[in-house]
Write an enzyme that holds these catalytic residues in place. Structure first.
Site, mmCIF file in Angstrom:
data_model
loop_
_atom_site.group_PDB
_atom_site.id
_atom_site.type_symbol
_atom_site.label_atom_id
_atom_site.label_comp_id
_atom_site.label_asym_id
_atom_site.label_seq_id
_atom_site.Cartn_x
_atom_site.Cartn_y
_atom_site.Cartn_z
ATOM 1 N N ASP A 215 0.869 -1.172 0.000
ATOM 2 C CA ASP A 215 0.000 0.000 0.000
ATOM 3 C C ASP A 215 0.906 1.221 0.000
ATOM 4 O O ASP A 215 1.430 1.613 1.039
ATOM 5 C CB ASP A 215 -0.902 -0.014 1.233
ATOM 6 C CG ASP A 215 -1.854 1.166 1.273
ATOM 7 O OD1 ASP A 215 -2.240 1.658 0.194
ATOM 8 O OD2 ASP A 215 -2.228 1.592 2.376
ATOM 9 N N GLU B 168 -1.349 -1.363 -4.796
ATOM 10 C CA GLU B 168 -2.608 -0.643 -4.997
ATOM 11 C C GLU B 168 -2.386 0.524 -5.949
ATOM 12 O O GLU B 168 -1.384 1.235 -5.854
ATOM 13 C CB GLU B 168 -3.156 -0.135 -3.668
ATOM 14 C CG GLU B 168 -4.547 0.458 -3.803
ATOM 15 C CD GLU B 168 -5.179 0.738 -2.455
ATOM 16 O OE1 GLU B 168 -6.156 0.067 -2.125
ATOM 17 O OE2 GLU B 168 -4.665 1.623 -1.744
ATOM 18 N N ASP C 127 -2.360 1.059 7.145
ATOM 19 C CA ASP C 127 -1.487 0.805 5.999
ATOM 20 C C ASP C 127 -1.111 -0.672 5.895
ATOM 21 O O ASP C 127 -1.151 -1.257 4.811
ATOM 22 C CB ASP C 127 -0.225 1.673 6.083
ATOM 23 C CG ASP C 127 -0.552 3.159 6.008
ATOM 24 O OD1 ASP C 127 -1.400 3.537 5.185
ATOM 25 O OD2 ASP C 127 0.035 3.924 6.784
#
Length: 170
Positions: free
Chosen positions: A11, A71, A143
């Protein structure tokens, strides 16, 4: 004839870059580790990107994943912040690619749909589903949880991606 595949989900973020490592064997998922790589907000941008690079490289060296998933960046109203996030995302894609890993990308809505069943949901729903899917999962903060969700999304979608590539090359 299945083999265990180790996946790292990433992420991206400039302040805090989440990572999560899972193993998948057939339809089963197993938590390996998760955490965050942080950069010092008082440093210049180039130094912060180096910190993210070195931290992710250490994680990949330590956990030796077979595949990576990152992502995709969403665009927000602040163009400068979006650009900085894009640079951090570049690091998140570069590090596993330089380690020889295939890197897949997933939109935030695809990650949520894969983990909680709908494309829009709250962080707490993701945390709850992670604990259901992998009861031994440990994560500190959003996160690291998001990174695990990205890895799970990839585990659910990787077979279809492989089949699409085979069919496309036929």
């Amino acid at each position: 004839m299945h083999q265990t595949i180790r996946i790292i989900g990433i992420d991206p973020g400039l302040r805090s870059c989440g990572w999560g490592v899972i193993e998948t064997l057939g339809n089963s998922l197993r938590f390996v580790a998760s955490g965050t790589v942080t950069s010092d907000g008082d440093m210049d941008l180039a130094s912060r990107l180096c910190q993210l690079h070195d931290g992710l490289a250490d994680v990949i060296h330590t956990y030796k994943p077979d595949e990576a998933a990152v992502e995709q960046t969403f665009v927000n109203k602040d163009a400068v912040a979006t650009l900085k996030l894009g640079q951090a995302r570049g690091i998140a894609m570069l590090v596993p690619a330089r380690a020889g890993l295939p890197v897949s990308e997933y939109a935030p809505n695809a990650v949520k749909k894969s983990v909680i069943g709908v494309g829009h949901g709250e962080k707490q729903q993701i945390h709850m589903m992670l604990k259901i899917l992998m009861p031994k999962a440990e994560f500190k903060g959003n996160d690291a949880a998001d990174a695990l969700a990205i890895a799970i999304c990839h585990a659910h979608n990787r077979g279809g991606d492989r089949m699409r590539k085979v069919l496309a090359s036929a």
